[in-house]
Design a protein around this motif. Structure first.
Motif, PDB file in Angstrom:
ATOM      1  N   GLY A  24       0.796  -1.222   0.000  1.00 23.34           N
ATOM      2  CA  GLY A  24       0.000   0.000   0.000  1.00 23.34           C
ATOM      3  C   GLY A  24       0.830   1.274   0.000  1.00 23.34           C
ATOM      4  O   GLY A  24       2.054   1.254   0.184  1.00 23.34           O
ATOM      5  N   ASP A  25       0.144   2.406  -0.216  1.00 25.58           N
ATOM      6  CA  ASP A  25       0.814   3.700  -0.330  1.00 25.58           C
ATOM      7  C   ASP A  25       1.535   4.115   0.954  1.00 25.58           C
ATOM      8  O   ASP A  25       2.596   4.740   0.914  1.00 25.58           O
ATOM      9  CB  ASP A  25      -0.202   4.779  -0.718  1.00 25.58           C
ATOM     10  N   VAL A  26       0.970   3.780   2.105  1.00 21.99           N
ATOM     11  CA  VAL A  26       1.606   4.139   3.381  1.00 21.99           C
ATOM     12  C   VAL A  26       2.965   3.447   3.495  1.00 21.99           C
ATOM     13  O   VAL A  26       3.971   4.054   3.894  1.00 21.99           O
ATOM     14  CB  VAL A  26       0.707   3.768   4.576  1.00 21.99           C
ATOM     15  N   ALA A  27       3.024   2.175   3.133  1.00 18.66           N
ATOM     16  CA  ALA A  27       4.277   1.421   3.198  1.00 18.66           C
ATOM     17  C   ALA A  27       5.310   1.971   2.214  1.00 18.66           C
ATOM     18  O   ALA A  27       6.499   2.072   2.531  1.00 18.66           O
ATOM     19  CB  ALA A  27       4.021  -0.058   2.916  1.00 18.66           C
ATOM     20  N   ILE A  28       4.843   2.344   1.010  1.00 19.77           N
ATOM     21  CA  ILE A  28       5.760   2.896   0.004  1.00 19.77           C
ATOM     22  C   ILE A  28       6.402   4.174   0.520  1.00 19.77           C
ATOM     23  O   ILE A  28       7.629   4.366   0.443  1.00 19.77           O
ATOM     24  CB  ILE A  28       5.014   3.180  -1.319  1.00 19.77           C
ATOM     25  N   THR A  29       5.587   5.072   1.055  1.00 14.98           N
ATOM     26  CA  THR A  29       6.093   6.357   1.535  1.00 14.98           C
ATOM     27  C   THR A  29       6.958   6.175   2.780  1.00 14.98           C
ATOM     28  O   THR A  29       7.992   6.827   2.929  1.00 14.98           O
ATOM     29  CB  THR A  29       4.925   7.313   1.818  1.00 14.98           C
ATOM     30  N   ALA A  30       6.555   5.284   3.688  1.00 16.39           N
ATOM     31  CA  ALA A  30       7.352   5.008   4.883  1.00 16.39           C
ATOM     32  C   ALA A  30       8.724   4.453   4.501  1.00 16.39           C
ATOM     33  O   ALA A  30       9.740   4.785   5.127  1.00 16.39           O
ATOM     34  CB  ALA A  30       6.620   4.021   5.790  1.00 16.39           C
ATOM     35  N   TYR A  31       8.760   3.626   3.459  1.00 13.49           N
ATOM     36  CA  TYR A  31      10.029   3.086   2.964  1.00 13.49           C
ATOM     37  C   TYR A  31      10.923   4.214   2.445  1.00 13.49           C
ATOM     38  O   TYR A  31      12.131   4.241   2.732  1.00 13.49           O
ATOM     39  CB  TYR A  31       9.752   2.077   1.852  1.00 13.49           C
ATOM     40  N   SER A  32      10.338   5.155   1.701  1.00 14.49           N
ATOM     41  CA  SER A  32      11.116   6.283   1.163  1.00 14.49           C
ATOM     42  C   SER A  32      11.690   7.138   2.283  1.00 14.49           C
ATOM     43  O   SER A  32      12.859   7.526   2.257  1.00 14.49           O
ATOM     44  CB  SER A  32      10.231   7.142   0.248  1.00 14.49           C
ATOM     45  N   TYR A  33      10.889   7.441   3.293  1.00 14.55           N
ATOM     46  CA  TYR A  33      11.366   8.249   4.419  1.00 14.55           C
ATOM     47  C   TYR A  33      12.421   7.500   5.231  1.00 14.55           C
ATOM     48  O   TYR A  33      13.434   8.085   5.650  1.00 14.55           O
ATOM     49  CB  TYR A  33      10.200   8.638   5.330  1.00 14.55           C
ATOM     50  N   SER A  34      12.220   6.221   5.468  1.00 10.59           N
ATOM     51  CA  SER A  34      13.190   5.420   6.227  1.00 10.59           C
ATOM     52  C   SER A  34      14.514   5.347   5.488  1.00 10.59           C
ATOM     53  O   SER A  34      15.593   5.455   6.096  1.00 10.59           O
ATOM     54  CB  SER A  34      12.643   4.006   6.462  1.00 10.59           C
ATOM     55  N   ASN A  35      14.457   5.158   4.171  1.00 13.55           N
ATOM     56  CA  ASN A  35      15.671   5.124   3.356  1.00 13.55           C
ATOM     57  C   ASN A  35      16.406   6.454   3.407  1.00 13.55           C
ATOM     58  O   ASN A  35      17.642   6.504   3.440  1.00 13.55           O
ATOM     59  CB  ASN A  35      15.311   4.809   1.899  1.00 13.55           C
ATOM     60  N   THR A  36      15.650   7.551   3.381  1.00 11.71           N
ATOM     61  CA  THR A  36      16.250   8.880   3.434  1.00 11.71           C
ATOM     62  C   THR A  36      17.068   9.054   4.719  1.00 11.71           C
ATOM     63  O   THR A  36      18.219   9.511   4.687  1.00 11.71           O
ATOM     64  CB  THR A  36      15.162   9.969   3.359  1.00 11.71           C
ATOM     65  N   LEU A  37      16.493   8.665   5.850  1.00 11.34           N
ATOM     66  CA  LEU A  37      17.190   8.814   7.126  1.00 11.34           C
ATOM     67  C   LEU A  37      18.335   7.810   7.267  1.00 11.34           C
ATOM     68  O   LEU A  37      19.407   8.150   7.797  1.00 11.34           O
ATOM     69  CB  LEU A  37      16.198   8.654   8.276  1.00 11.34           C
ATOM     70  N   ALA A  38      18.133   6.587   6.806  1.00  7.64           N
ATOM     71  CA  ALA A  38      19.190   5.571   6.885  1.00  7.64           C
ATOM     72  C   ALA A  38      20.406   5.977   6.061  1.00  7.64           C
ATOM     73  O   ALA A  38      21.540   5.593   6.376  1.00  7.64           O
ATOM     74  CB  ALA A  38      18.661   4.220   6.407  1.00  7.64           C
ATOM     75  N   GLY A  39      20.177   6.789   5.016  1.00  9.01           N
ATOM     76  CA  GLY A  39      21.286   7.253   4.184  1.00  9.01           C
ATOM     77  C   GLY A  39      22.333   8.023   4.968  1.00  9.01           C
ATOM     78  O   GLY A  39      23.524   7.989   4.637  1.00  9.01           O
ATOM     79  N   PHE A  40      21.911   8.714   6.032  1.00 11.22           N
ATOM     80  CA  PHE A  40      22.861   9.470   6.844  1.00 11.22           C
ATOM     81  C   PHE A  40      23.787   8.552   7.641  1.00 11.22           C
ATOM     82  O   PHE A  40      24.873   8.966   8.046  1.00 11.22           O
ATOM     83  CB  PHE A  40      22.112  10.396   7.811  1.00 11.22           C
TER      84      PHE A  40
END
Length: 447
Positions: free
Chosen positions: A262-278
């Motif tokens: 679902g869309d919530v999981a897709i967006t949560a994945y994008s945000y989690s990836n963004t923070l994990a990048g640091f």
């Protein structure tokens, strides 16, 4: 200069360059999240496909980069570096144009694989087509960057990255929201900002490389010299890029599992990836700096120095990554609130980031050992291990955890972590057991 200090001197500009890209990527995400949470997820899906294609085009840059660092270490003639650079530039230009045309032509089919619909599909398609049209710019710029890094000019690439990212942020502000007389373009504006910043990087890096290696020199490049060096580039570059292609293709398949959550999981994945990048940017930059120095040592025949440096870098990478991961987990909720106020996304992304320790424990080692093995020309072993681990562990357990056991998005993170740890153990064993070789000298004799 002390060898460890030399490593840090090379790596810190790469670190700040990676940090800058991550910060700007986060700013892009923040700007898009203010426009629409759905837009963030859509761009994340599109980029998953685009990254896969970019890495496929990285075959030439990978192979040329390995040879360049070894040639610099061996103090080879300038004509050899000229031939490598021009060959890589010509082939990457042709590949880039080919990939650009292919992606634009088959964009509907590629995006349909991701099982998107509605606004998510529209946003993803808009971004994907614009970036795809000008993908060749990125591949050509990679060649210039590889040339400069092989000579230790990491500060130069950092300065150009600063310029590119400033351009990107300013244009994002103007084009996403509609300022300075421009219409608000949303996702399309973010795409155009990315393309223009890449064009700036291409022009600036290209001019620096020309002045550094080709200005007022007689170019001795011929089609025959190109055909002589191209097989050597491909022999090193194809497995090296193949390992990255396998990794991103595996993540592409995992992304398909995520889109079905679902869309919530897709967006949560994008945000989690963004923070994990640091967390892993230090390991990325240290791995790149380590590869440059090991390439120099390999070219000059200092095998034992190369081995010691690789082991030292792996220990340092693990220590720093665990500290950064702890900070991320402790402050994950405040960080996520900067990006979104959606309670469902906050809860899911916050839960997912708790599992990031598993991922970073392995990834911090892989980013060092893979670069070290490539730098000495040992490109086939990482490729074979990656095929086994990414698909046999990463993708397999992603399916088990998300589909069979219904763990949802955290299941993806656990599967990624298992894959990273298995590869880290195997790569470490390879590095410690097999002394670094000098494959390019052997290859020269074969040609």
């Amino acid at each position: 200069m002390n060898e460890q200090m030399k490593l840090l001197k090379l790596s810190f500009p790469l670190f700040f360059e990676s940090l800058l890209f991550t910060v700007i990527g986060s700013v892009d995400t923040l700007m898009l999240s203010n426009y629409s949470d759905t837009a963030v997820g859509a761009v994340g899906v599109a980029n998953q496909i685009l990254f896969l294609v970019l890495i496929a085009g990285n075959v030439i840059a990978q192979g040329a980069g390995i040879l360049m660092t070894q040639y610099v270490g061996a103090k080879r003639k300038s004509e050899d570096l000229e031939t490598l650079t021009i060959t890589a530039l010509i082939v990457n230009t042709v590949l880039g144009l080919f990939f650009s045309a292919l992606l634009v032509l088959f964009s509907p089919e590629l995006l349909s694989i991701m099982d998107l619909n509605g606004e998510m599909l529209r946003f993803s398609s808009e971004y994907f087509i614009i970036i795809s049209r000008y993908l060749f710019l990125h591949l050509m710029t990679m060649t210039f960057s590889v040339y400069l890094r092989s000579h230790g000019e990491t500060k130069t690439t950092l300065k150009v990255s600063v310029l590119m990212n400033i351009v990107n942020v300013v244009l994002n502000y103007i084009l996403i929201y509609g300022h300075a007389g421009f219409d608000a373009l949303g996702v399309q504006g973010a795409a155009y900002a990315t393309v223009i910043s890449r064009l700036v990087g291409f022009v600036v890096l290209g001019s620096i490389v020309y002045r550094m290696g080709f200005y007022q020199k007689t170019i001795r490049f011929t089609p025959a010299s190109m055909m002589n060096v191209l097989p050597r580039i491909l022999k090193l570059g194809a497995p090296a890029a193949g390992e990255q292609i396998s990794y991103n293709l595996a993540k592409f398949v995992m992304m398909i599992f995520i889109t079905r959550l679902g869309d919530v999981a897709i967006t949560a994945y994008s945000y989690s990836n963004t923070l994990a990048g640091f967390v892993y940017i230090f390991s990325v930059s240290l791995g790149q700096g380590t590869a440059i120095m090991i390439g120099w040592y390999t070219g000059s025949g200092h095998k034992e120095k190369a081995k010691i440096l690789g082991t030292h870098s792996a220990k340092l990478s693990f220590s720093i990554s665990m500290i950064l991961c702890t900070l991320l987990v402790v402050f994950r909720v405040p960080f996520l609130r900067i990006l979104t106020d959606n309670p469902e996304i906050l809860t899911l992304a916050g839960h997912v980031l708790l599992f990031n320790f598993i991922v970073e424990a392995g990834r911090s080692q892989n980013l060092i050992y893979v670069n070290a093995l490539r730098a000495v020309g040992d490109v086939n072993y990482p490729f074979r291990v990656s095929l086994f681990s990414m698909w046999g562990i990463g993708v397999f357990f992603s399916y088990i955890f998300t589909v069979s056991l219904s763990f949802g998005l955290p299941g993806i993170w656990i599967a990624l972590g298992l894959d990273e740890i298995v590869r880290a153990l195997l790569f470490r064993k390879r590095w410690l057991m097999d002394p670094p070789q000098t494959p390019f000298t052997t290859m020269e004799k074969q040609v």
